[in-house]
Design a protein around this motif. Structure first.
Motif: not given
Length: 98
Positions: A13, A16-18, A20, A42, A44, A69-70, A76
């Motif tokens: 995190s 910069g990793y999103k 989920s 942690y 999103s 997550l855009d 992914c």
């Protein structure tokens, strides 16, 4: 939770990793489990099939998390514990699968 697991979540995190979670369970029950592990901070996005009315392995739930997550599906990496519902299903929509 294992100390190294939390270290990994912190590192990912902070880099910069999103992150989920997608689960096929009851929303309230699963969210309480996630809170008990202390990992919700942690994430999103946390998707529960009960709330989304979509279950893995159906592609729409994977597409929804990427959209929310855009990010593109190909960006992914999906890590799961079910060959059919996680690995094969996420791979079929273009995610990298573990």
């Amino acid at each position: 939770m294992f100390e190294s697991s939390e270290e990994s979540l912190i590192k990912l995190s902070s880099d910069g990793y999103k992150l989920s979670i997608i689960n096929n369970g009851k929303h309230t029950f699963q969210y309480k489990n996630i809170q008990a592990l202390g990992i919700e901070r942690y994430m999103s996005i946390i998707l529960a099939s009960e709330k989304e009315k979509i279950k893995k392995p159906y592609p729409l739930i994977f597409e929804k998390v990427a959209n929310d997550l855009d990010v593109e599906l190909g960006e992914c990496v999906f890590i799961g514990d079910s060959l059919k519902n996680d690995y094969e299903a996420s791979k079929s929509v273009g995610m990298q699968s573990i």
